[in-house]
Design an enzyme around this catalytic site. Structure first.
Site, mmCIF file in Angstrom:
data_model
loop_
_atom_site.group_PDB
_atom_site.id
_atom_site.type_symbol
_atom_site.label_atom_id
_atom_site.label_comp_id
_atom_site.label_asym_id
_atom_site.label_seq_id
_atom_site.Cartn_x
_atom_site.Cartn_y
_atom_site.Cartn_z
ATOM 1 C CE1 TYR A 154 -3.468 21.037 -35.649
ATOM 2 C CE2 TYR A 154 -3.428 20.710 -38.012
ATOM 3 C CZ TYR A 154 -2.671 20.366 -36.710
ATOM 4 O OH TYR A 154 -1.805 19.611 -36.542
ATOM 5 C CE LYS A 158 0.072 22.378 -35.789
ATOM 6 N NZ LYS A 158 1.176 22.320 -34.957
HETATM 7 P P1 NAP Z 1 -1.307 14.614 -29.394
HETATM 8 O O1 NAP Z 1 -1.132 13.099 -29.268
HETATM 9 O O2 NAP Z 1 -2.675 14.892 -29.004
HETATM 10 O O3 NAP Z 1 -0.471 15.087 -28.109
HETATM 11 C C1 NAP Z 1 -0.429 16.698 -27.796
HETATM 12 C C2 NAP Z 1 0.607 16.947 -26.886
HETATM 13 O O4 NAP Z 1 0.655 18.323 -26.783
HETATM 14 C C3 NAP Z 1 0.332 16.488 -25.542
HETATM 15 O O5 NAP Z 1 1.571 15.793 -24.896
HETATM 16 C C4 NAP Z 1 -0.247 17.437 -24.855
HETATM 17 O O6 NAP Z 1 0.083 17.458 -23.601
HETATM 18 C C5 NAP Z 1 0.651 18.634 -25.329
HETATM 19 N N1 NAP Z 1 -0.312 19.789 -25.162
HETATM 20 C C6 NAP Z 1 -1.368 20.334 -25.438
HETATM 21 N N2 NAP Z 1 -1.828 21.369 -25.174
HETATM 22 C C7 NAP Z 1 -0.689 21.786 -24.583
HETATM 23 C C8 NAP Z 1 -0.495 22.994 -23.873
HETATM 24 N N3 NAP Z 1 -1.457 24.109 -23.806
HETATM 25 N N4 NAP Z 1 0.738 23.161 -23.315
HETATM 26 C C9 NAP Z 1 1.605 22.363 -23.360
HETATM 27 N N5 NAP Z 1 1.308 21.154 -23.901
HETATM 28 C C10 NAP Z 1 0.320 21.236 -24.499
HETATM 29 O O7 NAP Z 1 -0.837 15.222 -30.548
HETATM 30 P P2 NAP Z 1 0.243 14.420 -31.698
HETATM 31 O O8 NAP Z 1 -0.640 14.101 -32.800
HETATM 32 O O9 NAP Z 1 1.559 13.960 -30.991
HETATM 33 O O10 NAP Z 1 0.710 16.169 -32.277
HETATM 34 C C11 NAP Z 1 1.891 16.538 -31.835
HETATM 35 C C12 NAP Z 1 2.342 17.997 -32.765
HETATM 36 O O11 NAP Z 1 2.151 17.407 -34.148
HETATM 37 C C13 NAP Z 1 1.032 18.967 -32.600
HETATM 38 O O12 NAP Z 1 1.491 20.243 -32.887
HETATM 39 C C14 NAP Z 1 0.200 18.715 -34.100
HETATM 40 O O13 NAP Z 1 -0.471 19.544 -34.228
HETATM 41 C C15 NAP Z 1 1.371 18.076 -34.983
HETATM 42 N N6 NAP Z 1 0.925 17.522 -35.991
HETATM 43 C C16 NAP Z 1 0.256 16.135 -35.744
HETATM 44 C C17 NAP Z 1 -0.039 15.302 -36.727
HETATM 45 C C18 NAP Z 1 -0.715 13.952 -36.771
HETATM 46 O O14 NAP Z 1 -1.031 13.324 -37.480
HETATM 47 N N7 NAP Z 1 -0.743 13.551 -35.378
HETATM 48 C C19 NAP Z 1 -0.075 15.800 -38.109
HETATM 49 C C20 NAP Z 1 0.400 17.136 -38.233
HETATM 50 C C21 NAP Z 1 0.982 17.778 -37.255
HETATM 51 P P3 NAP Z 1 -1.139 17.039 -22.062
HETATM 52 O O15 NAP Z 1 -1.574 15.751 -22.534
HETATM 53 O O16 NAP Z 1 -0.374 17.129 -21.021
HETATM 54 O O17 NAP Z 1 -2.270 18.169 -22.463
#
Ligand code: NAP
Length: 246
Positions: A154, A158
């Site tokens: 990851y 990133k």
């Molecule tokens: P999340 O709640 O797990 O949601 C992930 C989203 O990405 C879902 O809508 C999922 O769609 C979609 N997705 C996953 N694989 C995919 C694919 N192959 N093609 C298209 N869509 C896909 O994650 P989140 O926490 O909102 O994170 C969103 C972004 O922020 C990510 O890039 C994550 O790495 C980044 N981020 C998050 C955090 C945190 O603390 N939460 C921190 C730093 C960075 P489906 O459900 O339809 O599969």
């Protein structure tokens, strides 16, 4: 305001992407809600945007699939004639210590988080270059800046997003396209809800502002970077992390 803008948000069925889609729609954009597997949740996002008087459509696409991304972006352009904003938010984690990390888990994470971002930039930027305008916002992470034990795949993906952001910013600037990254800290979503209470407690100690982040914190930053006011900002990584990366 984003009135009249066409905004594509990948991974907008849940979490941060959902909050960005809702915020952009509130600001007047027509939002393309991308998802991979959560069709029902994507439909709920669309319905709540419409109930609020906004405009949204849904497009399924696995961003890790190059050909599928080409078809996805082409469909958007065929339907709306332009793309003003692309948010590469779709992302996954498959955590594990180095000694236990399978090649598959490494590859899957890089394929979605890093290659998926490249795929969408690859096809959307062609249209943005023709328009001589566009905003690209890539979702990195505090982990891409500082690294994290148990997240070698990851963190690499990133950190790669940051290099990709800066390279694309240099390459596309002369066409009026800005490319920036957001590096969220610990945001409360499905992705982080699975972590143990011990990990959550340890993480809290590393957040100077003393609270976990909310999806709205990231949506506000994305709305700023997508706005006309951010037109002179490109190639930057905006940490939205309560001070974690300081
Ligand atoms: P999340 O709640 O797990 O949601 C992930 C989203 O990405 C879902 O809508 C999922 O769609 C979609 N997705 C996953 N694989 C995919 C694919 N192959 N093609 C298209 N869509 C896909 O994650 P989140 O926490 O909102 O994170 C969103 C972004 O922020 C990510 O890039 C994550 O790495 C980044 N981020 C998050 C955090 C945190 O603390 N939460 C921190 C730093 C960075 P489906 O459900 O339809 O599969």
């Amino acid at each position: 305001m984003l009135n009249g803008k066409i905004a594509v948000v990948t991974g907008a069925s849940r979490g941060i992407g959902k909050a960005i889609a809702m915020k952009f729609a509130q600001l007047g954009a027509t939002v393309v809600i991308n998802y991979n597997g959560s069709a029902q949740k994507a439909e709920e996002v669309k319905q709540s945007i419409i109930a609020d008087g906004g405009r949204a459509v849904i497009k399924q696409c696995n961003v890790a699939d190059y050909d599928a991304c080409e078809a996805f972006i082409k469909e958007v352009i065929d339907q709306f004639g332009r793309i003003d904003i692309l948010v590469n938010n779709a992302g996954i984690t498959k955590d594990g210590l180095i000694m236990r990390m399978s090649e598959e888990d490494f590859t899957n994470v890089v394929d979605v988080n890093l290659k998926g971002t490249f795929h969408c930039i690859r096809f959307a930027s062609r249209q943005m270059m023709k328009q001589r305008s566009g905003r690209i916002i890539n979702m990195s992470s505090v982990v891409g800046i500082s690294g994290n034990a148990g997240q070698i795949n990851y963190a690499a993906s990133k950190a790669g997003v940051i290099g990709m952001t800066k390279s694309a910013a240099k390459e596309l600037a002369s066409r009026g396209i800005t490319v920036n990254a957001i590096a969220p800290g610990y945001i409360e979503t499905d992705m982080t809800n699975v972590l143990s209470d011990k990990v959550k407690e340890e993480t809290m100690k590393q957040i100077p502002l003393g609270r976990l982040g909310q999806t709205g914190d990231i949506a506000a930053a994305a709305a700023f970077l997508a706005s006309d006011e951010a037109g002179y900002i490109t190639g930057q990584v905006l940490a939205v992390d309560g001070g974690m990366a300081i």
